[in-house]
Every structure is written in structure tokens, then in C-alpha cells.
Design a protein around this motif. Structure first.
Motif, PDB file in Angstrom:
ATOM      1  N   ILE A 123     -15.070 -14.168 -25.754  1.00 46.11           N
ATOM      2  CA  ILE A 123     -14.412 -15.586 -25.666  1.00 46.11           C
ATOM      3  C   ILE A 123     -13.735 -15.519 -24.311  1.00 46.11           C
ATOM      4  O   ILE A 123     -13.855 -16.185 -23.360  1.00 46.11           O
ATOM      5  CB  ILE A 123     -13.621 -15.972 -26.784  1.00 46.11           C
ATOM      6  N   GLN A 124     -12.806 -14.427 -24.323  1.00 49.00           N
ATOM      7  CA  GLN A 124     -11.810 -14.157 -23.121  1.00 49.00           C
ATOM      8  C   GLN A 124     -12.668 -13.950 -21.813  1.00 49.00           C
ATOM      9  O   GLN A 124     -12.427 -14.283 -20.646  1.00 49.00           O
ATOM     10  CB  GLN A 124     -10.850 -13.110 -23.516  1.00 49.00           C
ATOM     11  N   ASN A 125     -13.717 -13.052 -22.027  1.00 42.86           N
ATOM     12  CA  ASN A 125     -14.534 -12.699 -20.766  1.00 42.86           C
ATOM     13  C   ASN A 125     -15.173 -13.979 -20.349  1.00 42.86           C
ATOM     14  O   ASN A 125     -15.450 -14.115 -19.191  1.00 42.86           O
ATOM     15  CB  ASN A 125     -15.435 -11.627 -21.432  1.00 42.86           C
ATOM     16  N   MET A 126     -15.839 -14.733 -21.151  1.00 45.14           N
ATOM     17  CA  MET A 126     -16.372 -16.050 -20.944  1.00 45.14           C
ATOM     18  C   MET A 126     -15.515 -16.795 -20.087  1.00 45.14           C
ATOM     19  O   MET A 126     -15.996 -17.509 -19.115  1.00 45.14           O
ATOM     20  CB  MET A 126     -17.182 -16.614 -21.841  1.00 45.14           C
ATOM     21  N   LEU A 127     -14.314 -16.937 -20.610  1.00 39.63           N
ATOM     22  CA  LEU A 127     -13.171 -17.905 -19.948  1.00 39.63           C
ATOM     23  C   LEU A 127     -12.913 -17.308 -18.650  1.00 39.63           C
ATOM     24  O   LEU A 127     -12.810 -17.958 -17.591  1.00 39.63           O
ATOM     25  CB  LEU A 127     -12.148 -17.893 -20.737  1.00 39.63           C
ATOM     26  N   LEU A 128     -12.748 -15.839 -18.586  1.00 38.60           N
ATOM     27  CA  LEU A 128     -12.516 -15.369 -17.137  1.00 38.60           C
ATOM     28  C   LEU A 128     -13.717 -15.619 -16.193  1.00 38.60           C
ATOM     29  O   LEU A 128     -13.319 -15.857 -14.825  1.00 38.60           O
ATOM     30  CB  LEU A 128     -12.410 -13.929 -17.163  1.00 38.60           C
TER      31      LEU A 128
END
Length: 397
Positions: free
Chosen positions: A366-371
């Protein structure tokens, strides 16, 4: 001296006159006098007086006892702070920092005799006339850094004065006289007795000076570099420092430069041994990453991650490491034009991403995709629109 009558000096005159009106001597002293002679900006004005701290407290309403045991108080007057210190002599420096004994005296000449360099041993009276027993004004005219009295004694009293001499050369472009150079060489080992935090303050000021390259050459000439943390430990670090010919805007920029030149020495090694703040460590790591990304990543993405207070550091380092550097004005213009300035301005958040992929378990993706989304929006690959981002994530990415 009328040409240097700034508002700050006018207020300082009022403080001096108020002390004199109570029957005491008072003079403007130190760096303010030196810088006014040099027509440099004056930021702090110190006052020396025959009055004791307790007597100063009776004269002024707002007095802060910052160093009352050594005769120093801070006077707040018309919104301005002045450090006011009783005339004094000092004896013994067994801890290489503070005098073992401070004796209050009534003679200005005795007070000036304890100071480090002739250019800092000039006083100014209530009429802005100079009292200059050590020919400091002449040394300023001739651009010479000379100690007050015996150079060996001055540097043994406080070995930090050796770093101050190098720092003043970097800031002012003055030359050290031969007696001072020889005395620094002879007493250089005593610098290791000084708290590294004090050395770090002087070194950062040295780095910022417009005459850094000349000062750095003297640093090696007198072998003082061999008594500085990290620098003294590695020949490759010394070679990298010798290759640095321009000034740098901060300690973080210096660590970044040295790490990019000698990556074997970790940033944490620099900050630990120099006892620097976690913020300097954080800034250094970020600057290293951004300089390395400069030719690898979209420019807008690099500058998006660059904080405002590191723009000067980054642009200076670009000049040193990049074939096609970017200047401060262009950095500011590009940052101003960015679609978003912070992640919270994204049209989506983590909860939205979860809703886009309801069948996936939560996790680091999720954080990777947000970044990834943040980078795409900043780089103008996609619009900062929730529907556009959803389609891009679900179908195009």
C-alpha cells in the motif's frame, strides 16, 4: 565613525551612556567594533564595563544573568540584547576551556589584554571613538591576524583560538602572521583537549567563509587537520578535503561532499565523531540521495523531495558533482510549479488504494503504491485526479 551608525549602534550608545551616567566606564568591544571598521554587517554588540553585574542589574530593568560568575549579563534594551561584561583578567586554563580564576578589574587596557587577536581588542567609546592599544585597526588595514601579546600563551590559554584563527582567515581573507602560524603548529595537539562541539561550530563557520580555500591550505600547513575528528584518521579523507576549493553552506553539505568522495566513511561516523545533531545526519543522507538521483530520476521528483532549507546546499553540491548543474533560482521556480507540494495534497490516500484492490490483503504494498503514485503525479505522468489515478493503478501500471 558616523557612516557605521546603524540603529543597533545607536541603541548600544544609549546603553553605554546609561552605564556612564551611573559613574562607571563602558565601551563597545569585540567583533562589533572589528566588523564596523570593515563595513561588515553587525549582528551582536558586546559591551565591557567597570560596573559589576549586580550594579548593571540595578541600572536596567531587564537583565538576564547568563554568566554572572564570569561577570556577564544580558541586557535587554529597546527590544535589543546586549552582552555586558565586567572588565576582567583571567588566569589558568586547566580544562582548556574556562579560566580557573576570573578577576574583575577597573582598567579597560587590562581587559583588552586578555583577548585573542588584535582586531578583536579594539574598544569604542560613547562617541564612537576607538581605543586601540594593540594596533588592531592597522592590522585590519593590512589584513593581518595577529595575537594580542605572545602567540604561544594565547593559544595555550584556549586552544580553540587556533581554529578561530583559521575561521577568521576564511571569513575575512586576512593572512595569519608568522608568529601565529608557528605557534599554531607548535601547539596543535592541544586542540584535542577542546570539546568537539566547540570545534564543530568553528569548522562550520570556516566552511562557509568566502576565503575557505586559503584557510584550508593553512589548516594543512600547520598540521591542524591532523587533529580534527575523522579528517585526522584517513588519508583519503584528507585528499578529498584538499580537493575542495570552494566554500560550503553547511556542515551537512560538507559531510555530503566528503561521503560522495569517500563513500567508505559512513555518514553516521561523521555525525557521531563530531557529535552533530540527528537533523544534520538526516539532511546529509537526503542530500547524498538527491545528488545521486539527479541524473537518474525525473528532475521534478528530485526537487519535490528537496526541503526549502536545503536548496542552497543542493545547488552548491550540484556545481561540484554534476556536469549540468541547476541554480537556486531554477530550483525555486520548478518547486513553485509542482502539481503538488506535499503527499497530503494527493487526490488519494492509503484507504483509497485499499478500496481500489479489495481482494488484496493489507501490507507494505500500500505504501509502495502510494509512493509510486506520488512520484507519477509529481512527474506529471498522470493527473492528480482520483479516477485517473485509479485507472492508472488498475490498468496501466
Amino acid at each position: 565613525m558616523s557612516t557605521m551608525m546603524s540603529d543597533q549602534f545607536k541603541i548600544a550608545q544609549q546603553v553605554v551612556n546609561a552605564i556612564r551616567d551611573h559613574g562607571f566606564q563602558a565601551y563597545i568591544v569585540g567583533g562589533a567594533v572589528r566588523d564596523s571598521i570593515l563595513r561588515r554587517d553587525v549582528y551582536d554588540i558586546d559591551i565591557a564595563t567597570s560596573a559589576y553585574p549586580e550594579q548593571i542589574q540595578e541600572i536596567f530593568k531587564k537583565v538576564i544573568p547568563t554568566g554572572i560568575d564570569h561577570g556577564t549579563v544580558l541586557v535587554r534594551y529597546h527590544g535589543t540584547s546586549f552582552e555586558v561584561t565586567t572588565f576582567r583578567t583571567e588566569t589558568g586554563y586547566s580544562d582548556f576551556r574556562r579560566p580557573d580564576a576570573v578577576n574583575f578589574v577597573t582598567d579597560l587596557a587590562e581587559d583588552l589584554a586578555r583577548r585573542d587577536f588584535t582586531m578583536n581588542a579594539i574598544a569604542m567609546d560613547q562617541s564612537l571613538q576607538l581605543i586601540d592599544p594593540y594596533q588592531g585597526k592597522l592590522d585590519i588595514k593590512n589584513k593581518i591576524i595577529r595575537t594580542v601579546g605572545n602567540a604561544q600563551e594565547r593559544f595555550l590559554e584556549d586552544p580553540l583560538r587556533m581554529m578561530r584563527a583559521i575561521r577568521f582567515q576564511s571569513q575575512l581573507g586576512f593572512k595569519l602572521d608568522n608568529e601565529a602560524l608557528h605557534a599554531i603548529h607548535d601547539n596543535r595537539k592541544w586542540l584535542e583537549k577542546i570539546a568537539v562541539e566547540r570545534i564543530a561550530i568553528e569548522w562550520e563557520k570556516t566552511l562557509k567563509g568566502p576565503y575557505f580555500n586559503e584557510a584550508k591550505q593553512n589548516l594543512f600547513r600547520v598540521n591542524l587537520a591532523n587533529h580534527l575528528p575523522v579528517i585526522s584518521e584517513h588519508i583519503y579523507i584528507q585528499q578529498a578535503l584538499k580537493s575542495l576549493t570552494s566554500s560550503l553552506p553547511s556542515f551537512a553539505a560538507f559531510i555530503t561532499y566528503m561521503h560522495l568522495k569517500v563513500s567508505d566513511i559512513a555518514i553516521s561516523s561523521w555525525t557521531n565523531k563530531w557529535k552533530l545533531s540527528n537533523q544534520i545526519k538526516k539532511d546529509s543522507k537526503l542530500l547524498v540521495q538527491l545528488i545521486q538521483d539527479y541524473t537518474k530520476e525525473p528532475l521534478k521528483w528530485v526537487l519535490y523531495r528537496l526541503p526549502e532549507d536545503l536548496i542552497e546546499d543542493f545547488s552548491t553540491l550540484c556545481l561540484l558533482f554534476q556536469n549540468d548543474p541547476i541554480n537556486k533560482e531554477d530550483i525555486v521556480a520548478i518547486k513553485k510549479s509542482l502539481i503538488i507540494k506535499k503527499r497530503r495534497e494527493l487526490a488519494i490516500n492509503g484507504k483509497d488504494i485499499i478500496s481500489f484492490f479489495p481482494d488484496r490483503q493489507t501490507g507494505s504494498w500500500i505504501q509502495n503504491m502510494l509512493l509510486e503514485t506520488e512520484k507519477a503525479v509529481v512527474s506529471e505522468i498522470i493527473k492528480n485526479d482520483k479516477n485517473d489515478i485509479r485507472e492508472w493503478l488498475q490498468y496501466d501500471n
